[in-house]
Motif scaffolding. Structure first.
Motif, mmCIF file in Angstrom:
data_model
loop_
_atom_site.group_PDB
_atom_site.id
_atom_site.type_symbol
_atom_site.label_atom_id
_atom_site.label_comp_id
_atom_site.label_asym_id
_atom_site.label_seq_id
_atom_site.Cartn_x
_atom_site.Cartn_y
_atom_site.Cartn_z
ATOM 1 N N ASN A 1 0.043 4.764 -11.163
ATOM 2 C CA ASN A 1 -0.862 3.256 -11.394
ATOM 3 C C ASN A 1 -1.003 2.432 -10.193
ATOM 4 O O ASN A 1 -0.292 1.580 -9.788
ATOM 5 N N TRP A 2 -0.404 3.528 -8.851
ATOM 6 C CA TRP A 2 -0.964 2.529 -7.147
ATOM 7 C C TRP A 2 -2.735 2.140 -7.404
ATOM 8 O O TRP A 2 -3.385 3.037 -7.749
ATOM 9 N N LYS A 3 -2.596 0.894 -7.487
ATOM 10 C CA LYS A 3 -3.707 0.553 -7.038
ATOM 11 C C LYS A 3 -4.337 0.066 -4.987
ATOM 12 O O LYS A 3 -5.775 0.557 -5.364
ATOM 13 N N ASN A 4 -3.396 0.198 -4.843
ATOM 14 C CA ASN A 4 -3.450 0.861 -3.635
ATOM 15 C C ASN A 4 -2.949 0.827 -2.672
ATOM 16 O O ASN A 4 -1.755 1.720 -2.380
ATOM 17 N N THR B 1 1.395 -0.944 0.325
ATOM 18 C CA THR B 1 0.320 -0.112 -0.071
ATOM 19 C C THR B 1 1.111 1.304 -0.157
ATOM 20 O O THR B 1 2.008 1.222 0.612
ATOM 21 N N ILE B 2 0.466 1.737 -0.841
ATOM 22 C CA ILE B 2 1.329 3.240 -0.566
ATOM 23 C C ILE B 2 0.648 4.600 -0.049
ATOM 24 O O ILE B 2 -1.029 4.668 0.062
ATOM 25 N N HIS C 1 -13.011 4.268 -8.258
ATOM 26 C CA HIS C 1 -13.387 2.682 -9.028
ATOM 27 C C HIS C 1 -11.768 1.720 -9.784
ATOM 28 O O HIS C 1 -11.800 1.234 -9.987
ATOM 29 N N PHE C 2 -10.441 3.259 -10.051
ATOM 30 C CA PHE C 2 -9.377 2.913 -10.812
ATOM 31 C C PHE C 2 -8.660 1.814 -9.633
ATOM 32 O O PHE C 2 -7.846 1.174 -9.950
ATOM 33 N N PHE C 3 -8.987 2.119 -8.371
ATOM 34 C CA PHE C 3 -7.879 1.366 -7.136
ATOM 35 C C PHE C 3 -8.748 0.333 -6.839
ATOM 36 O O PHE C 3 -10.195 0.211 -6.901
ATOM 37 N N SER C 4 -7.692 -0.973 -6.369
ATOM 38 C CA SER C 4 -8.323 -1.933 -5.740
ATOM 39 C C SER C 4 -8.420 -2.072 -4.715
ATOM 40 O O SER C 4 -9.311 -2.477 -4.279
ATOM 41 N N GLN C 5 -8.091 -0.535 -4.158
ATOM 42 C CA GLN C 5 -8.321 -0.573 -2.328
ATOM 43 C C GLN C 5 -7.770 0.990 -1.949
ATOM 44 O O GLN C 5 -7.085 1.135 -2.464
ATOM 45 N N PHE C 6 -8.613 1.292 -1.089
ATOM 46 C CA PHE C 6 -8.694 3.102 -1.277
ATOM 47 C C PHE C 6 -9.818 3.259 0.412
ATOM 48 O O PHE C 6 -10.342 2.581 1.021
ATOM 49 N N ASN C 7 -8.789 3.888 1.479
ATOM 50 C CA ASN C 7 -8.983 3.925 3.072
ATOM 51 C C ASN C 7 -8.047 5.480 2.815
ATOM 52 O O ASN C 7 -7.477 5.895 1.913
ATOM 53 N N PHE C 8 -8.942 6.936 2.936
ATOM 54 C CA PHE C 8 -9.243 7.811 4.026
ATOM 55 C C PHE C 8 -9.176 7.963 4.872
ATOM 56 O O PHE C 8 -10.557 8.337 5.333
ATOM 57 N N SER D 1 -4.201 14.825 -5.482
ATOM 58 C CA SER D 1 -3.583 13.486 -4.628
ATOM 59 C C SER D 1 -3.951 12.102 -5.081
ATOM 60 O O SER D 1 -2.985 11.321 -5.665
ATOM 61 N N ILE D 2 -5.335 12.393 -5.347
ATOM 62 C CA ILE D 2 -5.808 10.733 -5.799
ATOM 63 C C ILE D 2 -5.345 10.852 -7.149
ATOM 64 O O ILE D 2 -5.167 10.283 -7.830
ATOM 65 N N ASN D 3 -5.323 12.170 -8.611
ATOM 66 C CA ASN D 3 -4.715 12.024 -9.619
ATOM 67 C C ASN D 3 -3.308 11.750 -9.324
ATOM 68 O O ASN D 3 -2.366 10.985 -10.266
#
Length: 200
Positions: free
Chosen positions: A109-112, A49-50, A148-155, A101-103
Protein backbone atom coordinates in the motif's frame (compact mmCIF):
# COMPACT_ATOMS: atom_id res chain seq x y z
CA UNK A 1 30.04 -1.92 -39.12
CA UNK A 2 26.76 -1.13 -37.34
CA UNK A 3 27.19 2.62 -37.71
CA UNK A 4 27.60 2.23 -41.49
CA UNK A 5 24.35 0.26 -41.90
CA UNK A 6 21.48 2.71 -42.43
CA UNK A 7 18.86 0.40 -40.89
CA UNK A 8 20.99 -0.32 -37.81
CA UNK A 9 21.77 3.40 -37.46
CA UNK A 10 18.05 4.28 -37.48
CA UNK A 11 17.34 1.63 -34.82
CA UNK A 12 20.22 2.90 -32.66
CA UNK A 13 19.08 6.51 -33.01
CA UNK A 14 15.48 5.53 -32.18
CA UNK A 15 16.83 3.73 -29.10
CA UNK A 16 18.35 6.97 -27.86
CA UNK A 17 22.02 6.69 -28.89
CA UNK A 18 23.42 10.09 -29.80
CA UNK A 19 25.40 10.99 -32.90
CA UNK A 20 28.58 11.38 -30.83
CA UNK A 21 28.65 7.61 -30.36
CA UNK A 22 27.55 6.82 -33.89
CA UNK A 23 29.92 9.26 -35.61
CA UNK A 24 32.97 8.53 -33.45
CA UNK A 25 36.17 7.06 -34.83
CA UNK A 26 36.88 3.67 -33.22
CA UNK A 27 39.82 2.36 -35.20
CA UNK A 28 41.83 1.59 -32.08
CA UNK A 29 40.69 -0.05 -28.87
CA UNK A 30 43.13 -0.57 -26.01
CA UNK A 31 41.69 -2.95 -23.39
CA UNK A 32 44.60 -2.21 -21.05
CA UNK A 33 43.62 1.41 -20.56
CA UNK A 34 41.96 1.90 -17.17
CA UNK A 35 38.23 2.44 -17.28
CA UNK A 36 36.76 5.34 -15.40
CA UNK A 37 35.08 3.85 -12.30
CA UNK A 38 31.44 4.58 -11.57
CA UNK A 39 31.42 7.13 -8.77
CA UNK A 40 27.71 7.50 -8.27
CA UNK A 41 26.23 6.10 -5.10
CA UNK A 42 22.68 5.00 -4.37
CA UNK A 43 20.57 8.10 -3.86
CA UNK A 44 17.96 8.27 -1.11
CA UNK A 45 14.38 8.99 -2.21
CA UNK A 46 12.49 12.14 -1.25
CA UNK A 47 10.62 12.29 2.04
CA UNK A 48 7.46 10.15 1.90
CA UNK A 49 8.67 8.17 -1.13
CA UNK A 50 9.73 4.52 -1.21
CA UNK A 51 12.51 3.60 -3.64
CA UNK A 52 12.58 0.09 -5.09
CA UNK A 53 15.69 -1.11 -6.90
CA UNK A 54 15.45 -4.29 -8.96
CA UNK A 55 17.71 -6.42 -11.11
CA UNK A 56 17.43 -9.61 -13.17
CA UNK A 57 19.68 -12.18 -14.80
CA UNK A 58 19.32 -15.25 -16.98
CA UNK A 59 21.21 -18.53 -16.58
CA UNK A 60 20.60 -22.23 -17.37
CA UNK A 61 17.20 -21.65 -18.99
CA UNK A 62 15.91 -19.77 -15.91
CA UNK A 63 15.40 -16.10 -15.13
CA UNK A 64 16.28 -14.76 -11.68
CA UNK A 65 15.44 -11.42 -10.08
CA UNK A 66 15.83 -9.49 -6.87
CA UNK A 67 14.28 -6.30 -5.54
CA UNK A 68 14.75 -4.22 -2.41
CA UNK A 69 12.60 -1.35 -1.09
CA UNK A 70 14.05 1.43 1.08
CA UNK A 71 12.84 4.64 2.67
CA UNK A 72 14.30 8.15 2.90
CA UNK A 73 16.84 7.03 5.53
CA UNK A 74 17.99 4.05 3.49
CA UNK A 75 16.15 1.71 5.86
CA UNK A 76 15.12 -1.57 4.21
CA UNK A 77 11.34 -2.02 4.24
CA UNK A 78 11.31 -5.31 2.38
CA UNK A 79 12.11 -7.10 -0.82
CA UNK A 80 11.95 -10.30 -2.81
CA UNK A 81 13.98 -12.72 -4.80
CA UNK A 82 12.55 -15.13 -7.29
CA UNK A 83 12.94 -17.03 -10.50
CA UNK A 84 11.00 -18.07 -13.54
CA UNK A 85 11.62 -21.67 -14.51
CA UNK A 86 11.72 -21.17 -18.29
CA UNK A 87 14.08 -19.85 -20.91
CA UNK A 88 13.47 -16.14 -21.50
CA UNK A 89 15.46 -13.26 -22.94
CA UNK A 90 17.02 -10.89 -20.39
CA UNK A 91 14.63 -8.07 -21.38
CA UNK A 92 11.69 -10.27 -20.34
CA UNK A 93 13.42 -11.13 -17.05
CA UNK A 94 13.91 -7.41 -16.33
CA UNK A 95 10.27 -6.79 -17.25
CA UNK A 96 9.18 -9.54 -14.83
CA UNK A 97 11.28 -7.94 -12.07
CA UNK A 98 9.70 -4.56 -12.81
CA UNK A 99 6.19 -5.96 -12.66
CA UNK A 100 6.97 -7.80 -9.42
CA UNK A 101 8.35 -4.56 -7.95
CA UNK A 102 5.12 -2.75 -8.76
CA UNK A 103 3.05 -5.58 -7.27
CA UNK A 104 5.25 -5.53 -4.15
CA UNK A 105 4.63 -1.79 -3.73
CA UNK A 106 0.89 -2.23 -4.23
CA UNK A 107 0.71 -5.12 -1.73
CA UNK A 108 2.37 -2.86 0.86
CA UNK A 109 0.00 0.00 0.00
CA UNK A 110 2.84 2.40 -0.81
CA UNK A 111 1.44 5.33 -2.77
CA UNK A 112 4.64 7.26 -3.66
CA UNK A 113 7.14 5.03 -5.38
CA UNK A 114 10.39 5.49 -7.28
CA UNK A 115 11.53 2.47 -9.25
CA UNK A 116 15.18 2.15 -10.31
CA UNK A 117 16.84 -0.27 -12.69
CA UNK A 118 20.23 -0.43 -14.36
CA UNK A 119 18.53 -1.68 -17.54
CA UNK A 120 18.54 1.50 -19.66
CA UNK A 121 16.57 -0.02 -22.54
CA UNK A 122 13.67 -0.96 -20.24
CA UNK A 123 13.60 2.50 -18.63
CA UNK A 124 13.68 4.15 -22.06
CA UNK A 125 10.97 1.89 -23.44
CA UNK A 126 8.73 2.46 -20.43
CA UNK A 127 9.09 6.22 -20.50
CA UNK A 128 8.27 6.22 -24.26
CA UNK A 129 5.74 3.41 -24.01
CA UNK A 130 3.21 4.90 -26.43
CA UNK A 131 5.72 4.66 -29.30
CA UNK A 132 6.74 1.03 -28.73
CA UNK A 133 4.74 -1.30 -30.96
CA UNK A 134 6.55 -4.57 -30.22
CA UNK A 135 5.51 -7.14 -27.58
CA UNK A 136 7.55 -5.51 -24.82
CA UNK A 137 5.74 -2.24 -25.52
CA UNK A 138 2.38 -4.02 -25.27
CA UNK A 139 3.37 -5.54 -21.90
CA UNK A 140 4.59 -2.14 -20.66
CA UNK A 141 1.21 -0.62 -21.56
CA UNK A 142 -0.45 -3.40 -19.53
CA UNK A 143 1.82 -2.57 -16.59
CA UNK A 144 0.92 1.11 -16.96
CA UNK A 145 -2.70 0.25 -16.24
CA UNK A 146 -1.66 -0.72 -12.70
CA UNK A 147 -0.13 2.69 -12.00
CA UNK A 148 -3.44 4.42 -11.21
CA UNK A 149 -3.01 2.90 -7.73
CA UNK A 150 -0.09 5.24 -6.98
CA UNK A 151 -0.25 8.93 -6.13
CA UNK A 152 3.24 9.41 -7.54
CA UNK A 153 5.33 6.98 -9.62
CA UNK A 154 8.73 7.42 -11.28
CA UNK A 155 10.85 4.89 -13.15
CA UNK A 156 14.48 5.91 -13.56
CA UNK A 157 17.77 4.47 -14.76
CA UNK A 158 20.57 4.07 -12.25
CA UNK A 159 24.10 2.85 -12.93
CA UNK A 160 25.11 -0.56 -11.63
CA UNK A 161 26.94 1.11 -8.73
CA UNK A 162 23.55 2.33 -7.44
CA UNK A 163 21.86 -1.04 -7.87
CA UNK A 164 24.20 -3.28 -5.85
CA UNK A 165 21.62 -4.49 -3.28
CA UNK A 166 19.16 -5.64 -5.95
CA UNK A 167 22.03 -7.19 -7.92
CA UNK A 168 23.19 -9.12 -4.82
CA UNK A 169 19.64 -10.41 -4.24
CA UNK A 170 19.42 -11.49 -7.87
CA UNK A 171 22.76 -13.31 -7.56
CA UNK A 172 21.55 -15.01 -4.37
CA UNK A 173 18.37 -16.21 -6.11
CA UNK A 174 20.47 -17.61 -8.95
CA UNK A 175 22.95 -19.30 -6.57
CA UNK A 176 20.30 -20.81 -4.27
CA UNK A 177 17.74 -21.38 -7.04
CA UNK A 178 14.88 -20.28 -4.81
CA UNK A 179 12.42 -17.52 -3.97
CA UNK A 180 12.27 -15.44 -0.81
CA UNK A 181 10.13 -12.60 0.53
CA UNK A 182 11.38 -10.45 3.41
CA UNK A 183 10.38 -7.36 5.32
CA UNK A 184 12.59 -5.26 7.60
CA UNK A 185 14.54 -8.38 8.60
CA UNK A 186 16.50 -8.39 5.34
CA UNK A 187 19.17 -11.01 4.52
CA UNK A 188 22.55 -10.49 6.20
CA UNK A 189 24.47 -10.82 2.92
CA UNK A 190 23.21 -7.40 1.76
CA UNK A 191 23.81 -5.69 5.12
CA UNK A 192 27.15 -4.12 4.13
CA UNK A 193 25.65 -2.80 0.87
CA UNK A 194 22.58 -1.36 2.62
CA UNK A 195 24.75 0.27 5.29
CA UNK A 196 27.11 1.77 2.71
CA UNK A 197 24.18 3.11 0.66
CA UNK A 198 22.56 4.66 3.76
CA UNK A 199 25.81 6.36 4.81
CA UNK A 200 26.55 7.73 1.35
Amino acid sequence: MLKDCLMARKVLEFGGLDNKLLDGNYLRCDPLLPRKPEKRAWKKPHQGTIKINFDASVQDKKAFYGLVARDVDGFVLGGRTGYVNKEVHIKWAELQAMEDSINFARSNNWKNVDLESDCASLVNRFNRRQEDLIMVGHQLREIKKQLHFFSQFNFCWAPHSCNKAADALCTWARTKNCCMVFNVDYPSYIHAIVLNDAIN
